[in-house]
Design a protein around this motif. Structure first.
Motif, PDB file in Angstrom:
ATOM      1  N   GLU A   1       0.817  -1.210   0.000  1.00 15.09           N
ATOM      2  CA  GLU A   1       0.000   0.000   0.000  1.00 15.09           C
ATOM      3  C   GLU A   1       0.858   1.271   0.000  1.00 15.09           C
ATOM      4  OE1 GLU A   1      -2.155  -3.103   2.608  1.00 15.09           O
ATOM      5  OE2 GLU A   1      -0.097  -2.444   2.197  1.00 15.09           O
ATOM      6  N   LEU A   2       1.915   1.289   0.801  1.00 19.26           N
ATOM      7  CA  LEU A   2       2.770   2.472   0.876  1.00 19.26           C
ATOM      8  C   LEU A   2       3.561   2.663  -0.410  1.00 19.26           C
ATOM      9  CD1 LEU A   2       3.934   4.854   2.397  1.00 19.26           C
ATOM     10  CD2 LEU A   2       5.519   3.288   3.552  1.00 19.26           C
ATOM     11  N   ARG A   3       4.048   1.589  -0.973  1.00 15.20           N
ATOM     12  CA  ARG A   3       4.807   1.680  -2.227  1.00 15.20           C
ATOM     13  C   ARG A   3       3.931   2.233  -3.349  1.00 15.20           C
ATOM     14  NH1 ARG A   3       6.175  -4.156  -2.822  1.00 15.20           N
ATOM     15  NH2 ARG A   3       7.307  -3.572  -4.729  1.00 15.20           N
ATOM     16  N   GLU A   4       2.675   1.789  -3.404  1.00 14.18           N
ATOM     17  CA  GLU A   4       1.769   2.285  -4.442  1.00 14.18           C
ATOM     18  C   GLU A   4       1.416   3.750  -4.197  1.00 14.18           C
ATOM     19  OE1 GLU A   4      -1.444  -0.482  -4.302  1.00 14.18           O
ATOM     20  OE2 GLU A   4      -0.422  -1.948  -5.609  1.00 14.18           O
ATOM     21  N   TRP A   5       1.263   4.135  -2.910  1.00 15.08           N
ATOM     22  CA  TRP A   5       0.968   5.528  -2.587  1.00 15.08           C
ATOM     23  C   TRP A   5       2.105   6.433  -3.049  1.00 15.08           C
ATOM     24  CZ3 TRP A   5       2.935   9.757  -0.239  1.00 15.08           C
ATOM     25  CH2 TRP A   5       2.052  10.788   0.104  1.00 15.08           C
ATOM     26  N   ILE A   6       3.343   6.016  -2.798  1.00 14.85           N
ATOM     27  CA  ILE A   6       4.511   6.810  -3.188  1.00 14.85           C
ATOM     28  C   ILE A   6       4.567   6.986  -4.705  1.00 14.85           C
ATOM     29  CG2 ILE A   6       7.053   6.768  -3.306  1.00 14.85           C
ATOM     30  CD1 ILE A   6       6.942   5.427  -0.491  1.00 14.85           C
ATOM     31  N   ALA A   7       4.341   5.904  -5.427  1.00 18.28           N
ATOM     32  CA  ALA A   7       4.389   5.979  -6.897  1.00 18.28           C
ATOM     33  C   ALA A   7       3.346   6.949  -7.432  1.00 18.28           C
ATOM     34  CB  ALA A   7       4.204   4.593  -7.502  1.00 18.28           C
ATOM     35  N   GLU A   8       2.126   6.891  -6.908  1.00 26.11           N
ATOM     36  CA  GLU A   8       1.067   7.785  -7.378  1.00 26.11           C
ATOM     37  C   GLU A   8       1.354   9.226  -6.992  1.00 26.11           C
ATOM     38  OE1 GLU A   8      -1.418   7.094  -9.492  1.00 26.11           O
ATOM     39  OE2 GLU A   8      -0.312   5.200  -9.599  1.00 26.11           O
ATOM     40  N   TRP A   9       1.853   9.441  -5.784  1.00 22.48           N
ATOM     41  CA  TRP A   9       2.204  10.790  -5.301  1.00 22.48           C
ATOM     42  C   TRP A   9       3.263  11.417  -6.205  1.00 22.48           C
ATOM     43  CZ3 TRP A   9       6.301  11.990  -1.208  1.00 22.48           C
ATOM     44  CH2 TRP A   9       6.196  13.309  -0.742  1.00 22.48           C
ATOM     45  N   MET A  10       4.272  10.645  -6.536  1.00 25.26           N
ATOM     46  CA  MET A  10       5.346  11.154  -7.389  1.00 25.26           C
ATOM     47  C   MET A  10       4.856  11.427  -8.804  1.00 25.26           C
ATOM     48  SD  MET A  10       8.722   9.038  -6.172  1.00 25.26           S
ATOM     49  CE  MET A  10       9.751   9.954  -7.342  1.00 25.26           C
ATOM     50  N   LYS A  11       3.971  10.582  -9.315  1.00 23.48           N
ATOM     51  CA  LYS A  11       3.446  10.818 -10.669  1.00 23.48           C
ATOM     52  C   LYS A  11       2.562  12.063 -10.699  1.00 23.48           C
ATOM     53  CE  LYS A  11       2.244   6.391 -11.484  1.00 23.48           C
ATOM     54  NZ  LYS A  11       1.770   5.189 -12.227  1.00 23.48           N
ATOM     55  N   GLU A  12       1.773  12.265  -9.660  1.00 26.13           N
ATOM     56  CA  GLU A  12       0.943  13.468  -9.591  1.00 26.13           C
ATOM     57  C   GLU A  12       1.803  14.725  -9.550  1.00 26.13           C
ATOM     58  OE1 GLU A  12      -1.598  13.062  -6.214  1.00 26.13           O
ATOM     59  OE2 GLU A  12      -2.706  11.357  -7.059  1.00 26.13           O
ATOM     60  N   ASP A  13       2.986  14.607  -8.959  1.00 27.52           N
ATOM     61  CA  ASP A  13       3.899  15.744  -8.849  1.00 27.52           C
ATOM     62  C   ASP A  13       4.785  15.893 -10.089  1.00 27.52           C
ATOM     63  OD1 ASP A  13       4.882  17.951  -7.494  1.00 27.52           O
ATOM     64  OD2 ASP A  13       6.487  16.827  -6.536  1.00 27.52           O
ATOM     65  N   GLY A  14       4.596  15.022 -11.068  1.00 27.61           N
ATOM     66  CA  GLY A  14       5.376  15.110 -12.301  1.00 27.61           C
ATOM     67  C   GLY A  14       6.797  14.607 -12.172  1.00 27.61           C
TER      68      GLY A  14
ATOM     69  N   SER B   1       4.888   4.984 -16.691  1.00 25.48           N
ATOM     70  CA  SER B   1       5.109   3.543 -16.786  1.00 25.48           C
ATOM     71  C   SER B   1       5.596   2.936 -15.468  1.00 25.48           C
ATOM     72  CB  SER B   1       6.136   3.247 -17.882  1.00 25.48           C
ATOM     73  OG  SER B   1       7.366   3.901 -17.608  1.00 25.48           O
ATOM     74  N   TYR B   2       6.002   3.774 -14.542  1.00 23.79           N
ATOM     75  CA  TYR B   2       6.461   3.281 -13.243  1.00 23.79           C
ATOM     76  C   TYR B   2       5.276   3.116 -12.305  1.00 23.79           C
ATOM     77  CZ  TYR B   2      11.497   3.994 -14.067  1.00 23.79           C
ATOM     78  OH  TYR B   2      12.790   3.909 -14.524  1.00 23.79           O
ATOM     79  N   GLY B   3       5.411   2.167 -11.363  1.00 23.65           N
ATOM     80  CA  GLY B   3       4.360   1.936 -10.379  1.00 23.65           C
ATOM     81  C   GLY B   3       4.944   1.477  -9.059  1.00 23.65           C
ATOM     82  N   GLY B   4       4.079   0.991  -8.192  1.00 22.56           N
ATOM     83  CA  GLY B   4       4.521   0.543  -6.881  1.00 22.56           C
ATOM     84  C   GLY B   4       5.570  -0.546  -6.939  1.00 22.56           C
TER      85      GLY B   4
ATOM     86  N   ALA C   1      14.237  11.221 -17.745  1.00 20.88           N
ATOM     87  CA  ALA C   1      14.834  10.056 -18.407  1.00 20.88           C
ATOM     88  C   ALA C   1      13.788   9.108 -18.968  1.00 20.88           C
ATOM     89  CB  ALA C   1      15.735   9.313 -17.430  1.00 20.88           C
ATOM     90  N   GLN C   2      12.548   9.180 -18.426  1.00 22.84           N
ATOM     91  CA  GLN C   2      11.474   8.276 -18.830  1.00 22.84           C
ATOM     92  C   GLN C   2      11.917   6.821 -18.649  1.00 22.84           C
ATOM     93  OE1 GLN C   2       8.193   9.070 -19.704  1.00 22.84           O
ATOM     94  NE2 GLN C   2       8.801  11.072 -18.903  1.00 22.84           N
ATOM     95  N   ASP C   3      12.021   6.053 -19.717  1.00 29.63           N
ATOM     96  CA  ASP C   3      12.308   4.626 -19.579  1.00 29.63           C
ATOM     97  C   ASP C   3      13.733   4.261 -20.006  1.00 29.63           C
ATOM     98  OD1 ASP C   3       9.667   4.117 -18.715  1.00 29.63           O
ATOM     99  OD2 ASP C   3       8.974   4.153 -20.786  1.00 29.63           O
ATOM    100  N   GLU C   4      14.655   5.204 -19.834  1.00 25.14           N
ATOM    101  CA  GLU C   4      16.027   4.957 -20.280  1.00 25.14           C
ATOM    102  C   GLU C   4      16.852   4.143 -19.290  1.00 25.14           C
ATOM    103  OE1 GLU C   4      18.061   8.454 -21.544  1.00 25.14           O
ATOM    104  OE2 GLU C   4      16.434   9.122 -22.836  1.00 25.14           O
ATOM    105  N   ASP C   5      16.316   3.878 -18.098  1.00 28.65           N
ATOM    106  CA  ASP C   5      17.009   3.066 -17.086  1.00 28.65           C
ATOM    107  C   ASP C   5      18.351   3.675 -16.683  1.00 28.65           C
ATOM    108  OD1 ASP C   5      14.904   1.330 -17.239  1.00 28.65           O
ATOM    109  OD2 ASP C   5      15.900  -0.061 -18.600  1.00 28.65           O
TER     110      ASP C   5
END
Length: 402
Positions: free
Chosen positions: A72-85, A90-93, A224-228
């Motif tokens: 739950e926390l990992r998914e929250w962090i991913a969504e929070w960061m995506k909302e903040d740009g 393509s990244y997720g929890g 970087a998007q998906d450049e790893d």
């Protein structure tokens, strides 16, 4: 013959920051040393409630089956960061790995990527505890100077043309200690260099949400998007409380499995109970209002220390650029020849603690010994006046001693 390995006997050095904090406490001095938030800013009441809520599930006190942290926390962090740009869509929890603070993330990066003799590029100056994490794995360092907009590109290109660099470690927002912020344009050019020279960027970003004026910059990992090419390190230590030891790292999908196995091998299981309490807090707190309160408080403290330094320390030769966020004023006193000696003098003679700036340079032999790091986060305005008085007197008296 020592039974200890080289990690301890040769590669690990004492922490100057910790030594100064201990000295300050011993002599009951006003502290401008600690790079940590003020305890009165911790959301204690809400944290107490969320801890009680977490305990309603006693199973959370058992070993958590995922070494990477609670889902739950990992998914929250991913969504929070995506909302903040900050994070590509393509990244997720599944790309988030929880850590025991950012330092744990640095250790994981070091263990995963660094072999003895590998070269790590760092900013000059930089966070010394990051140098410790890399040093213990046998890294050697090359450095790039920074200005107010981040690493100087021309200097970075010169260093890269002469060295095979494996990692570049950078603090992107309100850098510890200099306070610089890497601009979007610099990030884009450095990503191009990473692609050309084949190195990984370690983006350390603990101070992002402690901005007191101006607009947020983007992130390396978002650009970087998906450049790893990027691993991102974040933490709730500065905006919630350091004692919960709740940090996180964002890693490319192709290495999430191996990084999870490394966490399992080194820690078995992280404190899921604290992670659950943190998640409960994050989904119940008004984060926008909380961050605004932090900004108002720390801006007031920054401005107060600035005002009294202008009156008492600047007349003794001190210069600095006022940071737009973070916790630190990076000061220089051109006539000062030994900041280590002065820092001890200031504590013992005037009961005010500062951190010698030379401790933040990867090469102590070429470090600028006229520099000092001053932290305002734990210094309320009424204390800042006395701190400025004492620091000004310390500089005047030290100069007289020659």
């Amino acid at each position: 013959m020592s039974l200890l390995g080289k990690r301890v006997t040769e590669r690990i050095k004492p922490s100057v920051i910790t030594e100064m904090m201990i000295l300050v406490k011993k002599h009951k001095a006003i502290s401008l040393t600690a790079g940590e938030p003020s305890s009165e800013m911790y959301p204690v009441d809400l944290l107490r409630e969320t801890i009680e809520r977490a305990l309603r599930d006693p199973g959370i006190l058992s070993y958590y089956p995922l070494s990477t942290g609670i889902t739950e926390l990992r998914e929250w962090i991913a969504e929070w960061m995506k909302e903040d740009g900050l994070l590509p869509q393509s990244y997720g929890g599944e790309n988030v790995i929880m850590t025991n603070g950012s330092q744990d993330g640095l250790n994981l990066v070091s263990e995963a990527f660094i072999e003895p003799g590998d070269t790590v590029l760092v900013e000059n100056p930089t966070y010394p505890e990051a140098l410790l994490a890399f040093s213990k794995e046998g890294a050697r360092f090359v450095s790039v100077p920074v200005d107010k907009d981040g690493p100087i590109i021309e200097e970075m290109e010169r260093v890269l043309s002469q060295n095979k660099v494996k990692l570049f470690y950078t603090i992107v927002n309100f850098q510890n200690p200099s306070g610089c912020v890497t601009t979007e344009e610099r990030k884009k050019r450095i990503l191009e260099l990473a692609s050309r020279y084949g190195f990984l960027i370690i983006e350390d970003d603990p101070y992002r949400y402690l901005r007191y004026e101006g607009k947020h910059e983007g992130s390396y990992i978002g650009l970087a998007q998906d450049e790893d090419r990027v691993i991102y390190l974040g933490s709730f230590s500065k905006i919630i409380a350091p004692g919960i030891r709740c940090g996180y790292m964002i890693v490319p999908s192709k290495i999430t499995s191996q990084m999870g196995e490394l966490v399992l091998a080194t820690k078995l299981s992280l404190p899921a109970f604290l992670q659950r309490a943190t998640w409960e807090l994050l989904r119940n707190i008004d984060m926008k209002a909380h961050l605004a309160k932090l900004a108002d408080t720390y801006r007031t403290r920054r401005d107060a220390l600035h005002r009294f330094l202008q009156g008492k320390a600047v007349p003794q030769g001190m210069t600095y650029d006022l940071p737009k966020g973070g916790f630190f004023i990076w000061a220089r006193v051109p006539w000062l020849k030994d900041c280590f000696d002065f820092a001890k003098f200031a504590v013992l003679e005037e009961k005010v603690g500062v951190v010698p700036g030379a401790a933040f340079y990867p090469d102590v032999l070429t470090a600028d010994r006229s520099t000092l790091r001053l932290s305002f986060a734990k210094v309320p305005p009424e204390t800042a006046e006395e701190a400025g008085e004492r620091l000004g007197r310390a500089l005047a008296r030290y100069k007289e001693t020659g």
